[in-house]
Design a protein around this motif. Structure first.
Motif, PDB file in Angstrom:
ATOM      1  N   ASP A  25      -6.024  -6.210  -0.699  1.00 50.50           N
ATOM      2  CA  ASP A  25      -5.418  -4.961  -1.158  1.00 50.50           C
ATOM      3  C   ASP A  25      -3.910  -4.986  -0.931  1.00 50.50           C
ATOM      4  OD1 ASP A  25      -5.711  -2.064  -2.018  1.00 50.50           O
ATOM      5  OD2 ASP A  25      -4.796  -1.790  -0.049  1.00 50.50           O
ATOM      6  N   PHE A  26      -3.475  -5.539   0.190  1.00 53.12           N
ATOM      7  CA  PHE A  26      -2.051  -5.669   0.489  1.00 53.12           C
ATOM      8  C   PHE A  26      -1.364  -6.532  -0.574  1.00 53.12           C
ATOM      9  CE2 PHE A  26       1.342  -8.068   2.742  1.00 53.12           C
ATOM     10  CZ  PHE A  26       2.167  -7.010   3.101  1.00 53.12           C
ATOM     11  N   VAL A  35      -6.124  -1.061   7.741  1.00 50.69           N
ATOM     12  CA  VAL A  35      -5.599  -0.587   6.457  1.00 50.69           C
ATOM     13  C   VAL A  35      -4.269   0.140   6.672  1.00 50.69           C
ATOM     14  CG1 VAL A  35      -5.985   1.042   4.564  1.00 50.69           C
ATOM     15  CG2 VAL A  35      -7.849  -0.445   5.331  1.00 50.69           C
ATOM     16  N   GLY A  36      -4.217   1.007   7.674  1.00 55.50           N
ATOM     17  CA  GLY A  36      -2.990   1.743   7.958  1.00 55.50           C
ATOM     18  C   GLY A  36      -1.845   0.837   8.355  1.00 55.50           C
ATOM     19  N   TYR A  79      -1.338  -2.381   7.435  1.00 52.82           N
ATOM     20  CA  TYR A  79      -0.786  -3.093   6.278  1.00 52.82           C
ATOM     21  C   TYR A  79      -0.064  -2.149   5.323  1.00 52.82           C
ATOM     22  CZ  TYR A  79      -2.432  -7.670   7.570  1.00 52.82           C
ATOM     23  OH  TYR A  79      -2.593  -8.871   8.226  1.00 52.82           O
ATOM     24  N   ALA A  80      -0.445  -0.889   5.302  1.00 55.96           N
ATOM     25  CA  ALA A  80       0.317   0.100   4.527  1.00 55.96           C
ATOM     26  C   ALA A  80       1.701   0.292   5.154  1.00 55.96           C
ATOM     27  CB  ALA A  80      -0.437   1.422   4.478  1.00 55.96           C
ATOM     28  N   GLU A  81       1.754   0.303   6.481  1.00 56.67           N
ATOM     29  CA  GLU A  81       3.041   0.426   7.170  1.00 56.67           C
ATOM     30  C   GLU A  81       3.888  -0.824   6.950  1.00 56.67           C
ATOM     31  OE1 GLU A  81       6.148   1.888   9.554  1.00 56.67           O
ATOM     32  OE2 GLU A  81       4.476   2.866   8.521  1.00 56.67           O
ATOM     33  N   LEU A  82       3.281  -1.997   6.988  1.00 55.62           N
ATOM     34  CA  LEU A  82       4.018  -3.232   6.718  1.00 55.62           C
ATOM     35  C   LEU A  82       4.555  -3.241   5.294  1.00 55.62           C
ATOM     36  CD1 LEU A  82       1.669  -5.784   8.502  1.00 55.62           C
ATOM     37  CD2 LEU A  82       4.037  -5.280   9.121  1.00 55.62           C
ATOM     38  N   ASP A  83       3.820  -2.659   4.379  1.00 61.86           N
ATOM     39  CA  ASP A  83       4.277  -2.556   2.996  1.00 61.86           C
ATOM     40  C   ASP A  83       5.564  -1.740   2.918  1.00 61.86           C
ATOM     41  OD1 ASP A  83       3.851  -3.223   0.294  1.00 61.86           O
ATOM     42  OD2 ASP A  83       3.036  -1.246  -0.110  1.00 61.86           O
TER      43      ASP A  83
END
Length: 241
Positions: free
Chosen positions: A42-43, A193-194, A196-200
């Motif tokens: 997803d990332f 999930v949270g 990798y969203a922050e890394l994004d």
């Protein structure tokens, strides 16, 4: 003009402990590696504009995909990764060193490594903190993700696994601090999930430049009037003669 994308290596632990079925995905218990692969896929879907490479590590570290803009190839290699592919132990230092080697010739400021592990470094040639020094010297920013539950996980109240090899949070935190990255702790799939969203958000992808709005040009009417006046000025003296 567009901003530059990142040159990003993803390092994924495929040691024996990643087979622990203490994660939940779609209301079903799954192995840690299965959960990590789903989140990473997803990332990758959000990283269009970056060049991404994938390496896995166990006893040793191996590059599965060199830096490439073909993210579908990275997803394919990610999908085919299995526990034990690189051995059963955990060589964190070697994984960092291999990523640094792949990134050192890339543009400064764009060199990023995201490393996910669920254990303690107990194999390989290079100590993790020594590898972090190499990363810092080469300008590689390392984000570390400690993955795995604390103790036993439960599914509908039934214990399904025990964490036999706790993750080395202190070392992972120090690696991130030394290289200007961030340390994250994920105890379940939702937390991962949270992260990798922050890394994004921390590592922005290529963005479009300022939008150019079309303007309604209004020079046509004044130009027509000027041409008409010029023509009259030329015709009027002729008519008087």
């Amino acid at each position: 003009p567009p901003q530059e994308g990142r040159q990003m290596m993803l390092a994924m632990d495929v040691s024996g402990s990643m087979s622990e079925p203490d994660m939940v995905l779609g209301a079903q218990p799954v192995e840690r590696l299965t959960a990590a692969k789903a989140v990473l896929a997803d990332f990758l879907d959000r990283r269009a504009g970056d060049r991404v490479g994938l390496l896995v590590f166990g006893d040793r570290a191996y590059t599965l995909t060199p830096l490439t803009a073909d993210l579908s190839s990275v997803r394919d290699q990610l999908r085919d990764s299995v526990v034990g592919l690189a051995g059963r132990e955990t060589a964190i230092g070697d994984a960092i060193a291999l990523a640094v080697k792949r990134l050192r010739n890339q543009p400064e400021g764009q060199r990023v490594l995201i490393l996910l592990t669920d254990g303690v470094s107990n194999a390989g040639v290079l100590e993790p903190l020594r590898a972090a020094e190499l990363a810092r010297a080469e300008g590689v920013r390392v984000h570390t993700v400690a993955f795995g539950s604390d103790g036993s996980a439960r599914f509908f109240g039934i214990p399904v696994a025990a964490d036999r090899d706790p993750v080395d949070e202190a070392t992972l935190r120090r690696i991130a601090e030394m290289t200007g990255g961030r340390f994250f702790r994920a105890r379940d799939t939702d937390q991962l999930v949270g992260i990798y969203a922050e890394l994004d958000r921390l590592e922005p992808i290529a963005a479009k430049g300022p939008t150019l709005r079309p303007r309604n040009e209004r020079y046509a009417w004044p130009l027509a009037v000027a041409l008409l006046l010029g023509a009259l000025a030329w015709v009027w003296p002729e008519r008087r003669r």
